[in-house]
Structures are given as structure tokens and as C-alpha cells.
Design a protein around this motif. Structure first.
Motif, PDB file in Angstrom:
ATOM      1  N   GLY A  65      -3.020  -1.433   2.527  1.00 29.14           N
ATOM      2  CA  GLY A  65      -1.670  -1.969   2.561  1.00 29.14           C
ATOM      3  C   GLY A  65      -0.710  -1.299   1.602  1.00 29.14           C
ATOM      4  N   ALA A  66      -1.229  -0.421   0.728  1.00 29.04           N
ATOM      5  CA  ALA A  66      -0.366   0.273  -0.234  1.00 29.04           C
ATOM      6  C   ALA A  66      -0.670   1.764  -0.294  1.00 29.04           C
ATOM      7  CB  ALA A  66      -0.534  -0.341  -1.629  1.00 29.04           C
ATOM      8  N   ALA A  67      -1.416   2.272   0.679  1.00 28.45           N
ATOM      9  CA  ALA A  67      -1.813   3.688   0.671  1.00 28.45           C
ATOM     10  C   ALA A  67      -0.739   4.530   1.346  1.00 28.45           C
ATOM     11  CB  ALA A  67      -3.162   3.862   1.362  1.00 28.45           C
ATOM     12  N   VAL A  68       0.328   4.806   0.603  1.00 25.57           N
ATOM     13  CA  VAL A  68       1.484   5.539   1.127  1.00 25.57           C
ATOM     14  C   VAL A  68       1.639   6.836   0.339  1.00 25.57           C
ATOM     15  CG1 VAL A  68       3.983   5.471   1.471  1.00 25.57           C
ATOM     16  CG2 VAL A  68       2.617   3.409   1.814  1.00 25.57           C
ATOM     17  N   LYS A  69       1.734   7.956   1.051  1.00 21.57           N
ATOM     18  CA  LYS A  69       1.852   9.252   0.376  1.00 21.57           C
ATOM     19  C   LYS A  69       3.229   9.482  -0.240  1.00 21.57           C
ATOM     20  CE  LYS A  69      -1.555  12.129   2.803  1.00 21.57           C
ATOM     21  NZ  LYS A  69      -1.727  13.377   3.585  1.00 21.57           N
ATOM     22  N   ARG A  70       4.247   8.879   0.344  1.00 24.96           N
ATOM     23  CA  ARG A  70       5.613   9.140  -0.124  1.00 24.96           C
ATOM     24  C   ARG A  70       6.390   7.834  -0.164  1.00 24.96           C
ATOM     25  NH1 ARG A  70       9.078  13.735  -0.106  1.00 24.96           N
ATOM     26  NH2 ARG A  70      11.290  13.194   0.014  1.00 24.96           N
ATOM     27  N   ILE A  71       6.950   7.523  -1.309  1.00 17.51           N
ATOM     28  CA  ILE A  71       7.746   6.314  -1.458  1.00 17.51           C
ATOM     29  C   ILE A  71       9.018   6.451  -0.625  1.00 17.51           C
ATOM     30  CG2 ILE A  71       9.301   6.886  -3.378  1.00 17.51           C
ATOM     31  CD1 ILE A  71       7.007   3.825  -3.279  1.00 17.51           C
ATOM     32  N   GLY A  72       9.573   5.340  -0.179  1.00 13.46           N
ATOM     33  CA  GLY A  72      10.786   5.392   0.621  1.00 13.46           C
ATOM     34  C   GLY A  72      12.002   5.818  -0.185  1.00 13.46           C
TER      35      GLY A  72
ATOM     36  N   PRO B  11      12.481 -20.975 -16.427  1.00 17.88           N
ATOM     37  CA  PRO B  11      12.935 -19.610 -16.136  1.00 17.88           C
ATOM     38  C   PRO B  11      11.746 -18.690 -15.849  1.00 17.88           C
ATOM     39  CG  PRO B  11      14.042 -20.472 -18.086  1.00 17.88           C
ATOM     40  CD  PRO B  11      12.950 -21.442 -17.755  1.00 17.88           C
ATOM     41  N   LEU B  12      11.952 -17.745 -14.958  1.00 12.53           N
ATOM     42  CA  LEU B  12      10.919 -16.766 -14.627  1.00 12.53           C
ATOM     43  C   LEU B  12      10.973 -15.643 -15.655  1.00 12.53           C
ATOM     44  CD1 LEU B  12       8.771 -15.483 -12.800  1.00 12.53           C
ATOM     45  CD2 LEU B  12      10.640 -14.607 -11.359  1.00 12.53           C
ATOM     46  N   ASP B  13       9.933 -15.535 -16.479  1.00 22.42           N
ATOM     47  CA  ASP B  13       9.919 -14.505 -17.516  1.00 22.42           C
ATOM     48  C   ASP B  13       9.445 -13.157 -16.985  1.00 22.42           C
ATOM     49  OD1 ASP B  13      10.764 -16.118 -19.785  1.00 22.42           O
ATOM     50  OD2 ASP B  13       8.861 -17.167 -19.531  1.00 22.42           O
ATOM     51  N   THR B  14       8.385 -13.162 -16.173  1.00 18.46           N
ATOM     52  CA  THR B  14       7.824 -11.909 -15.657  1.00 18.46           C
ATOM     53  C   THR B  14       7.315 -12.122 -14.241  1.00 18.46           C
ATOM     54  OG1 THR B  14       7.086 -11.277 -17.884  1.00 18.46           O
ATOM     55  CG2 THR B  14       6.122 -10.076 -16.034  1.00 18.46           C
ATOM     56  N   ILE B  15       7.561 -11.144 -13.395  1.00 16.89           N
ATOM     57  CA  ILE B  15       6.963 -11.142 -12.062  1.00 16.89           C
ATOM     58  C   ILE B  15       6.184  -9.848 -11.902  1.00 16.89           C
ATOM     59  CG2 ILE B  15       9.030 -10.147 -10.951  1.00 16.89           C
ATOM     60  CD1 ILE B  15       8.273 -11.878  -8.470  1.00 16.89           C
ATOM     61  N   VAL B  16       4.983  -9.943 -11.334  1.00 11.11           N
ATOM     62  CA  VAL B  16       4.124  -8.783 -11.111  1.00 11.11           C
ATOM     63  C   VAL B  16       4.033  -8.575  -9.604  1.00 11.11           C
ATOM     64  CG1 VAL B  16       1.928  -7.688 -11.656  1.00 11.11           C
ATOM     65  CG2 VAL B  16       2.838  -9.459 -13.178  1.00 11.11           C
ATOM     66  N   VAL B  17       4.430  -7.380  -9.155  1.00  8.42           N
ATOM     67  CA  VAL B  17       4.627  -7.115  -7.728  1.00  8.42           C
ATOM     68  C   VAL B  17       3.814  -5.896  -7.301  1.00  8.42           C
ATOM     69  CG1 VAL B  17       6.353  -6.622  -5.944  1.00  8.42           C
ATOM     70  CG2 VAL B  17       6.984  -7.999  -7.941  1.00  8.42           C
ATOM     71  N   PRO B  18       3.048  -5.997  -6.213  1.00  8.00           N
ATOM     72  CA  PRO B  18       2.355  -4.809  -5.699  1.00  8.00           C
ATOM     73  C   PRO B  18       3.355  -3.816  -5.120  1.00  8.00           C
ATOM     74  CG  PRO B  18       2.099  -6.644  -4.180  1.00  8.00           C
ATOM     75  CD  PRO B  18       2.782  -7.193  -5.393  1.00  8.00           C
ATOM     76  N   VAL B  19       3.027  -2.534  -5.232  1.00  7.77           N
ATOM     77  CA  VAL B  19       3.913  -1.478  -4.733  1.00  7.77           C
ATOM     78  C   VAL B  19       3.146  -0.596  -3.761  1.00  7.77           C
ATOM     79  CG1 VAL B  19       5.339   0.515  -5.330  1.00  7.77           C
ATOM     80  CG2 VAL B  19       5.253  -1.467  -6.863  1.00  7.77           C
ATOM     81  N   GLY B  20       3.674  -0.479  -2.556  1.00  3.64           N
ATOM     82  CA  GLY B  20       3.150   0.457  -1.564  1.00  3.64           C
ATOM     83  C   GLY B  20       4.246   1.452  -1.245  1.00  3.64           C
ATOM     84  N   GLY B  21       5.042   1.131  -0.214  1.00  4.75           N
ATOM     85  CA  GLY B  21       6.188   1.978   0.109  1.00  4.75           C
ATOM     86  C   GLY B  21       7.413   1.671  -0.719  1.00  4.75           C
ATOM     87  N   GLY B  22       7.427   0.496  -1.379  1.00  4.45           N
ATOM     88  CA  GLY B  22       8.499   0.173  -2.310  1.00  4.45           C
ATOM     89  C   GLY B  22       9.541  -0.807  -1.820  1.00  4.45           C
ATOM     90  N   GLY B  23       9.493  -1.212  -0.549  1.00  2.00           N
ATOM     91  CA  GLY B  23      10.516  -2.112  -0.035  1.00  2.00           C
ATOM     92  C   GLY B  23      10.498  -3.475  -0.689  1.00  2.00           C
ATOM     93  N   CYS B  24       9.313  -4.000  -0.932  1.00  2.41           N
ATOM     94  CA  CYS B  24       9.197  -5.333  -1.517  1.00  2.41           C
ATOM     95  C   CYS B  24       9.749  -5.367  -2.939  1.00  2.41           C
ATOM     96  CB  CYS B  24       7.734  -5.780  -1.495  1.00  2.41           C
ATOM     97  SG  CYS B  24       7.470  -7.465  -2.078  1.00  2.41           S
ATOM     98  N   ILE B  25       9.333  -4.410  -3.757  1.00  3.24           N
ATOM     99  CA  ILE B  25       9.803  -4.432  -5.141  1.00  3.24           C
ATOM    100  C   ILE B  25      11.291  -4.096  -5.213  1.00  3.24           C
ATOM    101  CG2 ILE B  25       9.275  -2.026  -5.762  1.00  3.24           C
ATOM    102  CD1 ILE B  25       8.225  -3.205  -8.461  1.00  3.24           C
ATOM    103  N   ALA B  26      11.799  -3.304  -4.279  1.00  2.00           N
ATOM    104  CA  ALA B  26      13.234  -3.007  -4.262  1.00  2.00           C
ATOM    105  C   ALA B  26      14.037  -4.269  -3.987  1.00  2.00           C
ATOM    106  CB  ALA B  26      13.539  -1.939  -3.216  1.00  2.00           C
ATOM    107  N   GLY B  27      13.597  -5.055  -3.002  1.00  3.42           N
ATOM    108  CA  GLY B  27      14.306  -6.289  -2.684  1.00  3.42           C
ATOM    109  C   GLY B  27      14.202  -7.316  -3.790  1.00  3.42           C
ATOM    110  N   ILE B  28      12.999  -7.490  -4.333  1.00  4.22           N
ATOM    111  CA  ILE B  28      12.794  -8.467  -5.405  1.00  4.22           C
ATOM    112  C   ILE B  28      13.577  -8.076  -6.654  1.00  4.22           C
ATOM    113  CG2 ILE B  28      11.048  -9.275  -7.053  1.00  4.22           C
ATOM    114  CD1 ILE B  28       9.092  -9.460  -4.710  1.00  4.22           C
ATOM    115  N   ALA B  29      13.515  -6.799  -7.025  1.00  2.00           N
ATOM    116  CA  ALA B  29      14.217  -6.340  -8.225  1.00  2.00           C
ATOM    117  C   ALA B  29      15.731  -6.481  -8.070  1.00  2.00           C
ATOM    118  CB  ALA B  29      13.847  -4.890  -8.525  1.00  2.00           C
TER     119      ALA B  29
END
Length: 451
Positions: free
Chosen positions: A249-256, A187-205
Motif C-alpha cells: 500500500g506504500a510501495a511507490v517509486k515516485r512521490i506525486g 488539542p491534537l499535539d502530534t499525528i503520525v501518518v503513513p506515506v506512500g504516494g503522499g496524497g493522504c499526508i498532503a491533505g492532512i497537513a
């Protein structure tokens, strides 16, 4: 920009973001993406006491996960939308995914990137897109490029392909989570995800919330561009006044808006370094739902992680690609638990390694800068070397600032220590030395010109 603004293009339907839609995204993109390996890291496992795996999205054909979201969105466009072409803004990686999709599906695209986008990324965009894409360099930030792209869409009727603020983009990125679950035996206990605009972590979460609800999620932003943190604190997306562009790759002023809605709905909480003991306890909770936290890491630590990944694992990660690994120094996991760090991209320009090494040395406390007033007499520098430097210290920089005084001359001196523990002794020796000196503190206005 050949399309007329009077042309009305019927837009395709945008689906809801859920695990079912992410499964559908897998079907759309699996023939063009690589099922990237999940690489076990002996070094990071020994460091943390957990079983740490690296999800190697840097091994995609475009060297980042961004192809997943870009292709998933463009593949859903109807014939009229494809004929009208697509437009995107990007820090570089999403642009490569869009360029690849345009050439593969033979759709015309216009791509806007900041003027300071590394040359390596610009060259790869052109290589992936060929004759199907035009590249425009606008402003100094992603947000400036995005504004230009929005104007293009308004004028031409082309379809915007957002790098993060669209359900279809986020669904494509969420396929990473689905892939990880099929690759793990435990089982996957923890995943650590980079956050820029937030699309990746939104989909993964989204995917993990439905398909692996006990998994804890840690989102990591660069301290100089913590737009998700700002949004969660404010209760909605806010525009940061400025960002540090180093982690491009993560220098975003405003999250989506779309990522924020997902992340906030799933209960993400902001933590600071002072709260990390609490985070550790949350991550060690194996019953019930997993925790969801967002934290920040400074750029110097990211640089150190980049160098360690290269020297130990042979992985060339870009700054955003090393965010998840850099965060491990501030996290505590239950011994033997399963942790995955997303290496999100490897599009790093080798010309940046001088700055990367510099930032790492400063972060580790090994490099320090001083203004030293040297007597203008023979032997002054030799005495400084013998009386002030320790046996393992070295002069990394020496430049006279001005020499219009006959008796003294101010010099900028960079000193690299053999050990970070040697700073206190160095400062004591400088205090006893006959020449006056002033330490330039990281974060001060003068220091910005050094790093």
C-alpha cells in the motif's frame, strides 16, 4: 475501451487544496463514508507516556481511507466526463474506493493493479465494482500499472482518478484530519501518518496547518520505498530504481508532484534514526507552529507492529496500515500529550502471515540462518543440538544444500532463539563446535532467498 480518442471531453475545474476545499469534500462524501472511531490504546499510551489514539480507517466499508479521495474526485466530474468513464491505477486500496464509487454513481471504470496485488484486494475490487468495473493486472509495481492506465486515458479520453497525485484526491484524504479534530476533547499535539504516494499526508497537513497549526506531523515511509524522503532530499520528485513491494500500500517509486509541492511548501524535513533526539525535542515543543518531519521504518518493525496490533488490540492491519504504530518505537513525546496514529487500512491477505511472522522474528533478533558443514557420520546432528543450541533455542529450518561429498554435507539451518540476547553465546558455541559454519547476514545476496 470503447471511447474514441477523437472524442474531446471538456474537463471539470480542479480546485485549490486548502482547508475550505477539504470542508467541501466532507459535504460531498459524508453520505458514503463511515466516521471511523478514534480508539484509545492503553498499550501504546503506556509504551510512550502519551495519550495515544488509533484512527481506525481500516473500519471503512472498503477497509481503508482511500474511499475518501476516490469518491471526492469522481463526485466532481461533469456529465461528459462521467459518460466517458474513469480509469485508475492502484496498489489495491484506492482501486476499491474507485470501484465502490463507480458502482454507486453507475459510472464505468477500468482499474489497473500490479500483478502481485494480494488476491484478497483483487477480490474486493471486483466485489465493490460489480459490473461497472474491469480489472487489469499489469507489471510488478504500482508504477507499471500507472503507466498502463495513462495509456488507456490517452487512447480513450476517460478521466484518470489518481490515487494520490491530484488535489481532489488529497482533499478527500484530508477529511480524516477534520474528523479527528471533531472527535478529540483535547488539542491534537502530534499525528503520525503513513506515506506512500503522499496524497493522504498532503491533505492532512494542509488541513492541520490552517485549523490546528500547533499540531506536529510525522510522516512515516517504509525503508524499502522511501520516495518522499528521496524527493525532499533531491529538492523534487525522483524515481527510485526499485522498491521493496512488501508494504504494497506504500510501495511507490515516485512521490506525486501535487503531494510533494504541498509537503515541501509546509516545511517538511527529512530525519534519520540518528536525528531522532532532535525529532523528540521538536515534538515536545508546545508553543508556536508544530513540526513536520518525514522518517522511515524498516519492514521487519512494521511486521512486528502488525502482529502486536492483532494480538493486543484485535486489529487486522495491512503493512501500510501499521506504519504509524511501528514508528512509535523511534519517537519520544511529551508525557500526557495527545497523539493520533492513522491505521490507514486493513486489507491484508491471511496467506501473508507466514512471511509477516518471519520478518518480525528476524527484526527482533530471534531468528538467524547459518550454513553448517556437517560430518557425514552417525550422531552429528545430535551433537549439534546438544553442543550448540541453548536450552530455549530451537531448529526452525534444516535443509541439506548438497551431499556430494562423502565426508561432509552442507546444510541450511535456521535457529530461533529463546531471547535475542542469546545470539552472542550461540555464536561462541558454534565457533567451538567441530563443524564449520557461516552465518547468513540479513541484507546479503544469499539472505534475500530466505525472507
Amino acid at each position: 475501451m470503447s471511447n474514441s480518442p477523437d472524442v474531446v471531453v471538456t474537463k471539470s475545474t480542479v480546485p485549490a487544496l486548502d482547508a475550505q476545499e477539504i470542508d467541501a469534500a466532507i459535504e460531498r462524501i459524508q453520505h458514503v463514508i463511515a466516521a471511523t472511531p478514534l480508539q484509545y490504546s492503553d498499550r501504546l499510551s503506556a509504551l510512550t507516556g502519551a495519550h495515544v489514539y488509533l484512527k481506525r480507517e481500516d473500519l471503512q466499508g472498503v477497509r481503508s481511507y482511500k474511499i475518501r479521495g476516490a469518491y471526492n474526485l469522481i463526485a466532481q466530474l461533469n456529465e461528459a466526463e462521467r459518460a466517458a468513464g474513469v480509469v485508475t491505477a492502484s496498489a489495491g486500496n484506492h482501486a476499491q474506493g474507485v470501484a465502490f464509487a463507480c458502482r454507486t454513481m453507475q459510472i464505468k471504470g477500468r482499474i489497473y493493479v500490479p500483478a502481485n496485488t494480494p488476491k484478497q484486494k483483487r477480490d474486493r475490487i471486483r466485489a465493490h465494482g460489480g459490473a461497472f468495473v474491469e480489472l487489469f493486472m499489469i507489471g510488478e509495481t504500482y508504477d507499471a500499472a500507472a503507466a498502463a492506465a495513462a495509456e488507456d486515458v490517452a487512447e480513450t479520453g476517460a478521466t484518470m482518478v489518481p490515487p494520490f497525485d491530484d488535489v481532489r484526491t488529497a482533499a478527500g484524504q484530508g477529511t480524516i484530519a477534520a474528523e479527528i479534530l471533531t472527535q478529540l476533547d483535547a488539542p491534537l499535539d502530534t499525528i503520525v501518518v503513513p506515506v506512500g504516494g503522499g496524497g493522504c499526508i498532503a491533505g492532512i497537513a494542509t488541513y492541520l496547518h490552517e485549523r490546528s497549526p500547533k499540531t506536529s506531523i510525522v510522516g512515516i515511509e517504509p525503508s524499502g520505498a522511501a520516495s518522499m524522503t528521496a524527493a525532499l532530499v533531491a529538492g523534487g520528485p525522483v524515481t527510485l530504481p526499485d522498491v521493496d513491494p512488501f508494504v504494497d500500500g506504500a510501495a511507490v517509486k515516485r512521490i506525486g508532484d501535487v503531494p510533494y509541492e504541498v509537503v515541501s511548501r509546509l516545511g517538511a524535513a527529512v530525519v534519520s534514526h540518528a536525528s531522532l533526539p532532535l525529532v523528540a525535542r521538536q515534538l515536545q515543543t508546545r508553543s508556536g507552529s508544530g513540526s513536520f518531519v518525514v522518517n522511515q521504518i524498516d519492514e521487519g518493525a512494521i511486521c512486528t507492529a502488525m502482529l502486536e496490533l492483532y494480538q493486543s488490540e484485535g486489529i487486522i492491519a495491512e503493512p501500510a496500515g501499521a506504519l504509524s504504530v511501528a514508528a512509535l518505537q523511534n519517537l519520544t513525546f511529551e508525557p500526557g500529550s495527545t497523539v493520533v496514529c492513522l491505521i490507514s487500512g486493513g486489507n491484508n491477505d491471511v496467506s501473508r502471515y507466514g512471511e509477516i511472522l518471519e520478518r518480525s522474528l528476524v527484526h527482533l533478533g530471534l531468528k538467524h540462518y547459518f550454513l553448517v558443514d556437517f560430518p557425514q557420520e552417525p550422531g552429528a546432528l545430535r551433537r549439534f543440538l546438544s553442543d550448540v543450541l541453548g536450552p530455549d533455542d530451537d531448529i526452525a529450518l534444516f535443509e541439506y544444500v548438497k551431499r556430494n561429498n562423502r565426508e561432509t554435507g552442507a546444510a541450511l539451518v535456521g535457529i530461533e532463539l529463546g531471547s535475542a540476547d542469546g545470539l552472542a553465546a550461540l555464536l561462541e558455541r558454534m565457533e567451538r563446535a567441530p563443524m564449520q559454519s557461516e552465518r547468513l547476514e540479513p541484507g546479503s545476496p544469499a539472505y534475500r532467498y530466505l525472507t
